[in-house]
Design a protein around this motif. Sequence first.
Motif, short mmCIF file in Angstrom:
data_model
loop_
_atom_site.label_atom_id
_atom_site.label_comp_id
_atom_site.label_asym_id
_atom_site.label_seq_id
_atom_site.Cartn_x
_atom_site.Cartn_y
_atom_site.Cartn_z
N VAL A 1 0.88 -1.17 0.00
CA VAL A 1 0.00 0.00 0.00
C VAL A 1 0.92 1.23 0.00
N PRO A 2 1.18 1.81 -1.18
CA PRO A 2 2.12 2.94 -1.26
C PRO A 2 1.75 4.11 -0.36
N GLU A 3 0.47 4.31 -0.09
CA GLU A 3 0.04 5.41 0.76
C GLU A 3 0.52 5.25 2.20
N SER A 4 0.94 4.06 2.57
CA SER A 4 1.38 3.81 3.94
C SER A 4 2.74 4.44 4.22
N ARG A 5 3.48 4.79 3.20
CA ARG A 5 4.83 5.35 3.38
C ARG A 5 4.81 6.59 4.27
#
Length: 89
Positions: free
Chosen positions: A9-13
């Motif tokens: 989930v790239p937004e978790s970065r």
Amino acid sequence: MARNNRKIVPESRTMLKQMQYEIASEFGLYGAGYGGGADTEFASELGATGGYSQTSTPYLGQLTSRENGSVGGEITKRLVKQAEQSLFR
């Protein structure tokens, strides 16, 4: 052998980075170079982040592997705790 550290989930970065700085601040690892250990949740609103913004990060070369590992370990503990709580609700 190539490493694949791609986030599912790239937004978790952003959330993980914020958690990293909050925990390190709680442990007192960033000190005066990172706003004197100020609460990072409201630090940007108060202007107490020592120049930190979403595009630049503070220099952390003075931290030992043990200190960095303690932050990573605490992140893991908190994520596991959150996952367990969401499973048993």
